[in-house]
Design a protein around this motif. Structure first.
Motif, short mmCIF file in Angstrom:
data_model
loop_
_atom_site.label_atom_id
_atom_site.label_comp_id
_atom_site.label_asym_id
_atom_site.label_seq_id
_atom_site.Cartn_x
_atom_site.Cartn_y
_atom_site.Cartn_z
N GLN A 73 102.82 59.20 7.84
CA GLN A 73 102.98 59.03 9.28
C GLN A 73 101.80 58.23 9.83
N ASP A 74 102.03 57.61 10.97
CA ASP A 74 101.01 56.77 11.60
C ASP A 74 100.48 55.74 10.61
N CYS A 75 101.42 55.04 9.98
CA CYS A 75 101.10 53.98 9.02
C CYS A 75 101.77 52.69 9.47
N TRP A 76 101.44 51.59 8.78
CA TRP A 76 101.96 50.30 9.25
C TRP A 76 102.01 49.25 8.14
N ALA A 77 102.86 48.27 8.40
CA ALA A 77 102.90 47.04 7.61
C ALA A 77 102.94 45.89 8.62
N LYS A 78 102.08 44.91 8.45
CA LYS A 78 102.07 43.80 9.41
C LYS A 78 101.68 42.49 8.73
N ASN A 79 102.25 41.44 9.28
CA ASN A 79 101.96 40.07 8.80
C ASN A 79 102.22 39.93 7.30
N LEU A 80 103.42 40.33 6.89
CA LEU A 80 103.81 40.26 5.49
C LEU A 80 105.03 39.36 5.33
N VAL A 81 105.15 38.76 4.15
CA VAL A 81 106.34 38.00 3.78
C VAL A 81 106.74 38.42 2.38
N CYS A 82 108.03 38.70 2.17
CA CYS A 82 108.51 38.93 0.80
C CYS A 82 109.65 37.98 0.52
N LYS A 83 109.76 37.59 -0.75
CA LYS A 83 110.77 36.61 -1.15
C LYS A 83 111.25 36.92 -2.57
N PHE B 100 106.65 57.75 12.71
CA PHE B 100 105.64 56.99 13.45
C PHE B 100 105.10 55.83 12.61
N ILE B 101 106.02 55.05 12.06
CA ILE B 101 105.68 53.89 11.25
C ILE B 101 105.97 52.62 12.04
N THR B 102 105.06 51.66 11.99
CA THR B 102 105.28 50.34 12.59
C THR B 102 105.37 49.28 11.49
N ILE B 103 106.45 48.51 11.53
CA ILE B 103 106.60 47.34 10.66
C ILE B 103 106.71 46.14 11.59
N GLN B 104 105.70 45.29 11.62
CA GLN B 104 105.69 44.23 12.62
C GLN B 104 105.28 42.88 12.03
N ASP B 105 105.87 41.84 12.60
CA ASP B 105 105.56 40.46 12.21
C ASP B 105 105.72 40.26 10.70
N CYS B 106 106.79 40.82 10.18
CA CYS B 106 107.08 40.72 8.74
C CYS B 106 108.36 39.92 8.52
N GLN B 107 108.46 39.31 7.32
CA GLN B 107 109.64 38.54 6.96
C GLN B 107 110.17 39.00 5.61
N ALA B 108 111.48 38.94 5.46
CA ALA B 108 112.15 39.21 4.18
C ALA B 108 113.09 38.04 3.92
N LEU B 109 112.80 37.26 2.89
CA LEU B 109 113.49 35.99 2.68
C LEU B 109 114.21 35.95 1.33
N ASP B 110 115.44 35.49 1.35
CA ASP B 110 116.20 35.10 0.16
C ASP B 110 116.15 36.12 -0.97
N PRO B 111 116.60 37.35 -0.71
CA PRO B 111 116.64 38.34 -1.80
C PRO B 111 117.55 37.89 -2.92
N VAL B 112 117.24 38.34 -4.13
CA VAL B 112 118.02 37.99 -5.32
C VAL B 112 118.71 39.25 -5.82
N SER B 113 120.05 39.23 -5.77
CA SER B 113 120.85 40.36 -6.22
C SER B 113 122.32 39.98 -6.12
N ILE B 114 123.19 40.85 -6.62
CA ILE B 114 124.62 40.70 -6.39
C ILE B 114 124.91 40.97 -4.91
N LEU B 115 125.85 40.26 -4.37
CA LEU B 115 126.23 40.46 -2.97
C LEU B 115 127.24 41.61 -2.87
N THR B 116 126.70 42.82 -2.96
CA THR B 116 127.56 44.00 -2.86
C THR B 116 126.71 45.17 -2.39
N GLY B 117 127.28 46.38 -2.37
CA GLY B 117 126.65 47.54 -1.77
C GLY B 117 125.29 47.90 -2.34
#
Length: 504
Positions: free
Chosen positions: A345-355, A369-386
């Motif tokens: 609790q009261d933790c955060w992730a900020k200014n991150l990029v994953c690809k 009470f978690i903040t995830i801010q100014d982060c990006q998630a780009l072009d994941p690699v996997s099957i397009l399913t559930g």
């Protein structure tokens, strides 16, 4: 004369525009004279749209701290597992005594590429792992192992412990959504500051009222099932008589969809208990009402991940064909998450990029009470399913995802099953989305999408009855709010016993 005319025109425009703008405000939530939102009941019982301002680090409105660097690491030659020496630094700093604010300090990873073959476990309170930039020339953690794992795991595996002796039935015949007030028979068993759980049961009567005990069957071929799975489905009565098909739909069972609201007692008036944060689902006596009890859990606190990049090595030879986007990379033997919050609790992730990971960021069911801010998630690699390409996933409570961006995901901004809010996605956007941003299944409650947009071949917002989708997802969300959001399609349905909203 001309100057006076201009002034008159400006005043007239101001008065006219104010009239227009005031007419465009919602009647059930709007800015008051002091600039704060005013909430008006939308039912005779007093239900109001929940207050979502409690989401994020320290309950919202508190700046994320900047911890001083105590340990600095340089990148290696990429020939061995850098996760081992980063973990060694984490363990070393974790042995240091925290200061009066609970801070131990930061570990700085200098620019370069780090070979990460296993999770880095942030298992001490008051520690920040930070880099020198989230671009390709910054600090880059590269998942190189051919397996599913999180590059960074925050928190412990602690679970909540129920104090059974303190449990009491809530005696109100109806507790409206959005309220902080509940009544018990004897409040003397509680005191201000107690951490309590308000539990809303999923009774047979409630499930029947939703129609979730009569979800349409969905039959599929058993050709890809193992012999063990075939036997399981046979025992459950979900295998066809000729043994060629099985029914994927699972009807909701009583007790399987209970809502667990973690709260703190802010005040006590007689036998009325006033909570610190409003409930985001009504408690109705005819559907079992609710109970209140004390609980404990040893969560880790004040842990941050900042200013770095996560990537994954994948096999480019593994591809799939899709009728809409053509050939795409589909390898799944690689890192699956960048940052996962567990019991914390009261933790955060900020200014991150994953690809190139399978998914992006996860706030699990035991996080709050978690903040995830100014982060990006780009072009994941996997099957397009559930169960794949969930770039920003919320399962915890009071989680804030703000100013984040997703590309080429599926469920970009998503809640899992029976998630209890308030939670909020704010000023966040996605492109090339393949399916909906949504509460995904089985009655999550109380989430705000504020100024969010979703675009792409299948991108849209959906707050709906998903029926037999998945394994019988059914009614996915209640007390969900789309506020000034944009997409080519927004599906919004009203579930029995509750309400959803699209405003602006």
């Amino acid at each position: 004369m001309k100057k006076n005319l201009i002034i008159v025109l400006l005043i007239s425009f101001f008065v006219y525009s104010q009239a227009i703008f005031s007419q465009n405000y919602s009647k059930i939530v709007y800015p008051g004279k002091d600039g704060k939102l005013v909430y008006k009941p939308y039912t005779p019982q007093g239900d109001i749209i929940p207050d979502f301002s409690f989401c994020g680090y320290k309950g919202g409105g508190v700046a994320i701290p900047d911890m001083p660097v105590k340990i600095t690491l340089e990148p290696g030659d990429f020939s061995s597992d850098d996760a081992l020496r980063i973990q060694e630094a984490v363990d070393k700093l974790g042995k240091q005594k925290p200061d009066k604010n609970g801070f131990r300090g930061a570990i700085l990873l200098k620019k370069g590429r780090y070979n990460i073959q296993q999770p880095i476990n942030l298992i001490y309170s008051g520690i920040v792992l930070k880099g020198e930039g989230s671009d390709e020339q910054g600090t880059v953690l590269v998942g190189t192992a051919k397996k599913a794992y999180s590059l960074i795991s925050v928190g412990s595996n602690e679970a909540t412990k129920k104090d059974k002796s303190s449990e009491q039935q809530i005696i109100d015949s109806y507790v409206p959504s959005g309220t902080k007030v509940i009544t018990v028979k004897n409040a003397s068993a509680f005191k201000i500051g107690d951490n309590i759980i308000v539990e809303r049961p999923s009774t047979k009567e409630w499930i029947s009222a939703l129609g979730m005990d009569k979800i349409e069957d969905a039959w599929q071929s058993v050709s890809k099932l193992s012999d063990k799975d075939k036997e399981t489905y046979k025992q459950e009565g979900r295998l066809s008589q000729d043994g060629k098909k099985y029914n994927t739909t699972v009807q909701w069972e009583p007790g399987s969809r209970n809502l667990i609201f973690e709260r703190t007692i802010a005040a006590i008036k007689g036998n009325q208990i006033i909570l610190d944060i409003p409930l985001v689902n009504a408690l109705q006596k005819e559907y079992g009402g609710g109970t209140i009890y004390k609980y404990s859990i040893d969560r880790l606190e004040q842990i941050g991940v900042e200013n770095m990049r996560g990537e994954s090595i994948y096999d480019e030879k593994v591809t799939k064909e899709d009728p809409y986007i053509g050939t795409y990379f589909a390898d799944e033997k690689h890192a699956s998450w960048f940052v996962s919050f567990r019991s914390s609790q009261d933790c955060w992730a900020k200014n991150l990029v994953c690809k190139y990971l399978d998914n992006g960021y996860l706030a699990s069911s035991r996080s709050k009470f978690i903040t995830i801010q100014d982060c990006q998630a780009l072009d994941p690699v996997s099957i397009l399913t559930g169960k794949r390409r969930y770039n920003f996933t919320v399962i915890g409570q009071m989680i804030l995802v703000q100013r984040c961006y997703s590309r080429n995901g599926r469920h970009d901004f998503v809640l899992h099953a029976s998630v209890t809010g308030p939670n909020a996605f704010v000023d966040s956007h996605s492109d090339m989305a393949h399916v909906a941003s949504e509460p995904h299944h089985r009655w999550s409650a109380g989430c705000l999408y504020d100024n969010c947009s979703v675009a792409g071949p299948g991108g849209h917002f959906s707050i709906s009855n998903r029926g037999r989708y998945g394994s019988g997802h059914g009614w996915a969300g209640a007390q969900m709010v789309l506020w000034n959001c944009k997409s080519r399609l927004a599906i919004l349905m009203k579930p029995p016993t509750a309400q959803n909203f699209a405003i602006g």
